[in-house]
Design an enzyme around this catalytic site. Sequence first.
Site, mmCIF file in Angstrom:
data_model
loop_
_atom_site.group_PDB
_atom_site.id
_atom_site.type_symbol
_atom_site.label_atom_id
_atom_site.label_comp_id
_atom_site.label_asym_id
_atom_site.label_seq_id
_atom_site.Cartn_x
_atom_site.Cartn_y
_atom_site.Cartn_z
ATOM 1 C CG ASP A 53 -0.350 -0.004 2.524
ATOM 2 O OD1 ASP A 53 0.888 -0.094 2.600
ATOM 3 O OD2 ASP A 53 -1.080 0.094 3.531
ATOM 4 C CB SER A 54 4.570 1.752 -0.168
ATOM 5 O OG SER A 54 4.786 0.575 -0.923
ATOM 6 C CG ASP A 92 0.270 -4.052 2.071
ATOM 7 O OD1 ASP A 92 0.092 -4.826 3.025
ATOM 8 O OD2 ASP A 92 1.089 -3.104 2.089
ATOM 9 C CE LYS A 122 3.014 -5.855 3.879
ATOM 10 N NZ LYS A 122 2.503 -4.783 4.742
ATOM 11 C CD GLU A 124 0.646 -1.530 7.663
ATOM 12 O OE1 GLU A 124 0.376 -0.691 8.556
ATOM 13 O OE2 GLU A 124 1.167 -1.222 6.580
ATOM 14 C CD GLU A 191 7.969 -0.343 7.518
ATOM 15 O OE1 GLU A 191 7.009 -1.045 7.126
ATOM 16 O OE2 GLU A 191 8.187 0.814 7.100
HETATM 17 O O1 KIV Z 1 3.502 -1.091 1.640
HETATM 18 C C1 KIV Z 1 4.668 -1.515 1.600
HETATM 19 O O2 KIV Z 1 5.431 -1.242 0.678
HETATM 20 C C2 KIV Z 1 5.122 -2.338 2.711
HETATM 21 C C3 KIV Z 1 6.571 -2.708 2.766
HETATM 22 C C4 KIV Z 1 7.372 -1.559 3.181
HETATM 23 C C5 KIV Z 1 6.797 -3.894 3.629
HETATM 24 O O3 KIV Z 1 4.344 -2.672 3.556
#
Ligand code: KIV
Length: 302
Positions: A53-54, A92, A122, A124, A191
């Site tokens: 989600d970056s 994500d 994934k 969080e 992280e």
């Molecule tokens: O969203 C993302 O890119 C991440 C990574 C930094 C692990 O969660």
Amino acid sequence: MSAAPKSTEVPMTLPHLADKARTGEPIVMVTAYDFPSAQVAEDAGVDMVLVGDSAAMTVLGYPSTVPVSVDEMLMLAAAVRRGLRSPLLVGDLPFGSYEGSDEQAVRTAQRFVKEAGCDAVKLEGGGPAVDRARAIAGAGVPVMGHVGLTPQTATALGGYRAQGRTAQRAVQVARDALDLQEAGCFSIVFEAIPAAVADEIMPRMEIPVIGIGAGAGTHGQVLVFHDLLGIYDGLSPRFAKRYAHVKGDMIAGVKAYADEVRARRFPAAEHTYSIDPEELDRFRAALTEHATGRSWSAAESV
Ligand code: KIV
């Protein structure tokens, strides 16, 4: 040495990943957000690709990861899927798409698998996310945890800063990691925590641990595609090592193109199409006929 094949040869599987972690063969993960970045990750031979989600910040221009929607993430993940063959693809789950209930978490996770072709998802944090992870894994979708700095809840953590820097906070990170492992996560991201804290937790981890800003003791590493290639020049954490300066190259390329267009040096002969001289003569005659008042249909028969 691990019996696991190189990621460029056959699709990466969960057992292969676990095998790499067990035998100490470093696991390489990178984010990707579209078809070309997926192809780059594929050709570079990484083991896992995360549609992180970056993307909210690196490709969609939001100020944080919070605003990105499930539909936006699914569109990006589907594009990545089309560019990947071998690496394991993890999608994500964005903020607000899984925290509400186990049902919501399973429904969103299933969309990533069914609609975007992700192999895994994934989420969080610890606490309530542990139950959500258990529900997703129980529904048959492989799920990855993420502890330490969790950007979706960075405000509650005091901003984008390293976590686990006091004994009490380090215990919290360890507890979350072990809870997520117990809940059935196939892997977990650590992280932005001190390397010494990660090293103390590692002997208790039986699943592959992928670090980002957690030192060299984890089973693998992940970096954000745009950070490592120098495409994104927003906020850059200390762990985001740059291996290339692609944005500079991109600007130089577009500027060179603009300069050539303005100087009338582009396009040159080799960039243009030709026409048979006789056809060109007929075309000119047709234009002349048309200019003298005849219809195009008459002109076309010239
Ligand atoms: O969203 C993302 O890119 C991440 C990574 C930094 C692990 O969660």
